[in-house]
Design a protein around this motif. Structure first.
Motif, PDB file in Angstrom:
ATOM      1  N   LEU A 135      -9.997  -8.889  12.764  1.00  0.00           N
ATOM      2  CA  LEU A 135     -10.381  -9.282  11.419  1.00  0.00           C
ATOM      3  C   LEU A 135      -9.866  -8.245  10.435  1.00  0.00           C
ATOM      4  O   LEU A 135      -9.837  -7.054  10.733  1.00  0.00           O
ATOM      5  CB  LEU A 135     -11.905  -9.382  11.296  1.00  0.00           C
ATOM      6  N   ARG A 136      -9.503  -8.683   9.258  1.00  0.00           N
ATOM      7  CA  ARG A 136      -8.979  -7.783   8.223  1.00  0.00           C
ATOM      8  C   ARG A 136     -10.136  -7.125   7.465  1.00  0.00           C
ATOM      9  O   ARG A 136     -11.017  -7.807   6.953  1.00  0.00           O
ATOM     10  CB  ARG A 136      -8.099  -8.578   7.255  1.00  0.00           C
ATOM     11  N   ALA A 137     -10.135  -5.806   7.413  1.00  0.00           N
ATOM     12  CA  ALA A 137     -11.187  -5.059   6.725  1.00  0.00           C
ATOM     13  C   ALA A 137     -11.164  -5.330   5.228  1.00  0.00           C
ATOM     14  O   ALA A 137     -10.105  -5.492   4.627  1.00  0.00           O
ATOM     15  CB  ALA A 137     -11.002  -3.560   6.966  1.00  0.00           C
ATOM     16  N   ILE A 138     -12.346  -5.381   4.632  1.00  0.00           N
ATOM     17  CA  ILE A 138     -12.485  -5.413   3.176  1.00  0.00           C
ATOM     18  C   ILE A 138     -12.559  -3.963   2.741  1.00  0.00           C
ATOM     19  O   ILE A 138     -13.444  -3.222   3.192  1.00  0.00           O
ATOM     20  CB  ILE A 138     -13.739  -6.202   2.758  1.00  0.00           C
ATOM     21  N   GLU A 139     -11.638  -3.545   1.889  1.00  0.00           N
ATOM     22  CA  GLU A 139     -11.516  -2.121   1.566  1.00  0.00           C
ATOM     23  C   GLU A 139     -11.503  -1.842   0.063  1.00  0.00           C
ATOM     24  O   GLU A 139     -10.933  -0.860  -0.370  1.00  0.00           O
ATOM     25  CB  GLU A 139     -10.261  -1.546   2.241  1.00  0.00           C
ATOM     26  N   GLN A 140     -12.181  -2.670  -0.705  1.00  0.00           N
ATOM     27  CA  GLN A 140     -12.306  -2.434  -2.140  1.00  0.00           C
ATOM     28  C   GLN A 140     -13.744  -2.003  -2.402  1.00  0.00           C
ATOM     29  O   GLN A 140     -14.679  -2.768  -2.137  1.00  0.00           O
ATOM     30  CB  GLN A 140     -11.979  -3.691  -2.953  1.00  0.00           C
ATOM     31  N   PRO A 141     -13.959  -0.793  -2.944  1.00  0.00           N
ATOM     32  CA  PRO A 141     -15.326  -0.296  -3.155  1.00  0.00           C
ATOM     33  C   PRO A 141     -16.231  -1.250  -3.927  1.00  0.00           C
ATOM     34  O   PRO A 141     -17.386  -1.445  -3.538  1.00  0.00           O
ATOM     35  CB  PRO A 141     -15.110   1.018  -3.922  1.00  0.00           C
ATOM     36  N   ILE A 170     -20.811   2.368   6.126  1.00  0.00           N
ATOM     37  CA  ILE A 170     -19.409   2.009   5.891  1.00  0.00           C
ATOM     38  C   ILE A 170     -18.769   3.143   5.107  1.00  0.00           C
ATOM     39  O   ILE A 170     -19.304   3.579   4.090  1.00  0.00           O
ATOM     40  CB  ILE A 170     -19.295   0.688   5.104  1.00  0.00           C
ATOM     41  N   CYS A 171     -17.623   3.612   5.586  1.00  0.00           N
ATOM     42  CA  CYS A 171     -16.919   4.699   4.915  1.00  0.00           C
ATOM     43  C   CYS A 171     -15.476   4.273   4.641  1.00  0.00           C
ATOM     44  O   CYS A 171     -14.785   3.782   5.531  1.00  0.00           O
ATOM     45  CB  CYS A 171     -16.926   5.942   5.800  1.00  0.00           C
ATOM     46  N   LEU A 172     -15.063   4.461   3.384  1.00  0.00           N
ATOM     47  CA  LEU A 172     -13.672   4.215   3.008  1.00  0.00           C
ATOM     48  C   LEU A 172     -13.025   5.530   2.648  1.00  0.00           C
ATOM     49  O   LEU A 172     -13.567   6.314   1.877  1.00  0.00           O
ATOM     50  CB  LEU A 172     -13.590   3.289   1.790  1.00  0.00           C
ATOM     51  N   GLU A 173     -11.854   5.760   3.225  1.00  0.00           N
ATOM     52  CA  GLU A 173     -11.065   6.936   2.874  1.00  0.00           C
ATOM     53  C   GLU A 173     -10.100   6.550   1.763  1.00  0.00           C
ATOM     54  O   GLU A 173      -9.457   5.497   1.836  1.00  0.00           O
ATOM     55  CB  GLU A 173     -10.222   7.393   4.066  1.00  0.00           C
ATOM     56  N   LEU A 222     -10.526   1.733   5.764  1.00  0.00           N
ATOM     57  CA  LEU A 222     -11.775   1.806   6.519  1.00  0.00           C
ATOM     58  C   LEU A 222     -11.697   2.950   7.524  1.00  0.00           C
ATOM     59  O   LEU A 222     -10.717   3.090   8.253  1.00  0.00           O
ATOM     60  CB  LEU A 222     -12.013   0.487   7.264  1.00  0.00           C
ATOM     61  N   ASP A 223     -12.749   3.752   7.567  1.00  0.00           N
ATOM     62  CA  ASP A 223     -12.874   4.820   8.560  1.00  0.00           C
ATOM     63  C   ASP A 223     -13.708   4.276   9.723  1.00  0.00           C
ATOM     64  O   ASP A 223     -14.875   3.932   9.547  1.00  0.00           O
ATOM     65  CB  ASP A 223     -13.558   6.033   7.917  1.00  0.00           C
ATOM     66  N   HIS A 224     -13.098   4.192  10.915  1.00  0.00           N
ATOM     67  CA  HIS A 224     -13.796   3.658  12.089  1.00  0.00           C
ATOM     68  C   HIS A 224     -14.825   4.633  12.645  1.00  0.00           C
ATOM     69  O   HIS A 224     -15.482   4.336  13.633  1.00  0.00           O
ATOM     70  CB  HIS A 224     -12.796   3.296  13.194  1.00  0.00           C
ATOM     71  N   VAL A 238     -11.537  -4.647  13.934  1.00  0.00           N
ATOM     72  CA  VAL A 238     -11.364  -4.640  12.484  1.00  0.00           C
ATOM     73  C   VAL A 238     -10.112  -3.831  12.179  1.00  0.00           C
ATOM     74  O   VAL A 238      -9.995  -2.675  12.580  1.00  0.00           O
ATOM     75  CB  VAL A 238     -12.588  -4.037  11.770  1.00  0.00           C
ATOM     76  N   THR A 239      -9.183  -4.464  11.494  1.00  0.00           N
ATOM     77  CA  THR A 239      -7.906  -3.838  11.179  1.00  0.00           C
ATOM     78  C   THR A 239      -7.903  -3.349   9.734  1.00  0.00           C
ATOM     79  O   THR A 239      -8.101  -4.152   8.821  1.00  0.00           O
ATOM     80  CB  THR A 239      -6.748  -4.836  11.385  1.00  0.00           C
ATOM     81  N   PRO A 240      -7.698  -2.041   9.534  1.00  0.00           N
ATOM     82  CA  PRO A 240      -7.605  -1.531   8.163  1.00  0.00           C
ATOM     83  C   PRO A 240      -6.277  -1.938   7.537  1.00  0.00           C
ATOM     84  O   PRO A 240      -5.312  -2.234   8.239  1.00  0.00           O
ATOM     85  CB  PRO A 240      -7.707  -0.019   8.326  1.00  0.00           C
ATOM     86  N   GLY A 241      -6.246  -1.953   6.208  1.00  0.00           N
ATOM     87  CA  GLY A 241      -5.031  -2.328   5.495  1.00  0.00           C
ATOM     88  C   GLY A 241      -3.944  -1.270   5.554  1.00  0.00           C
ATOM     89  O   GLY A 241      -2.764  -1.580   5.520  1.00  0.00           O
ATOM     90  N   VAL A 242      -4.338  -0.006   5.662  1.00  0.00           N
ATOM     91  CA  VAL A 242      -3.371   1.091   5.702  1.00  0.00           C
ATOM     92  C   VAL A 242      -3.511   1.785   7.048  1.00  0.00           C
ATOM     93  O   VAL A 242      -4.580   2.287   7.384  1.00  0.00           O
ATOM     94  CB  VAL A 242      -3.634   2.105   4.558  1.00  0.00           C
ATOM     95  N   HIS A 243      -2.447   1.795   7.811  1.00  0.00           N
ATOM     96  CA  HIS A 243      -2.477   2.416   9.140  1.00  0.00           C
ATOM     97  C   HIS A 243      -2.074   3.881   9.041  1.00  0.00           C
ATOM     98  O   HIS A 243      -1.277   4.266   8.212  1.00  0.00           O
ATOM     99  CB  HIS A 243      -1.536   1.671  10.099  1.00  0.00           C
ATOM    100  N   ARG A 244      -2.661   4.690   9.926  1.00  0.00           N
ATOM    101  CA  ARG A 244      -2.353   6.116   9.941  1.00  0.00           C
ATOM    102  C   ARG A 244      -2.020   6.597  11.348  1.00  0.00           C
ATOM    103  O   ARG A 244      -2.603   7.566  11.812  1.00  0.00           O
ATOM    104  CB  ARG A 244      -3.550   6.913   9.428  1.00  0.00           C
TER     105      ARG A 244
END
Length: 176
Positions: free
Chosen positions: A9-15, A67-70, A79-81, A127-133
């Motif tokens: 699933l695509r993570a929701i990453e807008q505060p 829930i933590c967003l970097e 999204l921080d897993h 859950v897949t974050p929008g920006v991969h690192r």
């Protein structure tokens, strides 16, 4: 349990969207007949343990879903897993999720798909974050806590079912 691999699933990453959706979830419990201990407790967004991380704390009946967003760049978040909770889109519908893990001696541990299948027939999700690192994005499995488009009664029922699944996992695999 199906033999299909867990869906991603695509993570929701807008505060602002996280704030709105968590408030929507909590509002489903805003009824006088519900005891205070059974209502979600939310804390406003704050700086998390890590620099550049915004943390939302959510808890209900002992189930933590922080829930933590970097902040990756200005207006881009990831999204921080490392926290239990996530919001994601499932077939275009926003859902609240919680990682499948239990306390185990000497550390916490994520559950495998095989372990999850021993406590529920509900399929787990990645859950897949929008920006991969560099790190694999699909390393932790999540369960659905609530479909946030449902009426309040359904959100409460789904949340109660998620709490029951987590309790069963803790009893079977956890360190008590």
């Amino acid at each position: 349990m199906s033999k299909e691999p867990p869906r991603s699933l695509r993570a929701i990453e807008q505060p602002a969207e996280i704030e709105r959706l968590l408030a929507l979830w909590a509002a489903a419990f805003d009824e006088k007949s519900i005891p205070a201990r059974a209502k979600p407790r939310l804390r406003p967004a704050a700086t998390g343990r890590k620099a550049g991380c915004t943390l939302w704390q959510a808890k209900v009946a002992g189930l933590d879903m922080n829930i933590c967003l970097e902040e990756v760049t200005s207006n881009r978040w990831r999204l921080d897993h490392g926290n239990q909770g996530a919001l994601a889109l499932m077939d275009g519908t926003p859902v609240l999720l919680r990682q499948w893990y239990v306390k185990r001696a000497p550390t916490d541990a994520s559950l495998s798909a095989a372990e999850i299948a021993q406590v529920t027939e509900e399929a787990p999700f990645y859950v897949t974050p929008g920006v991969h690192r560099g790190a694999p994005s699909e390393r932790r499995l999540y369960q659905v806590v609530a479909d946030l488009t449902q009426p309040p009664e359904a959100i409460r029922e789904q949340t109660a079912a998620a709490i029951a699944r987590q309790t069963a996992a803790n009893e079977k695999f956890g360190f008590v």
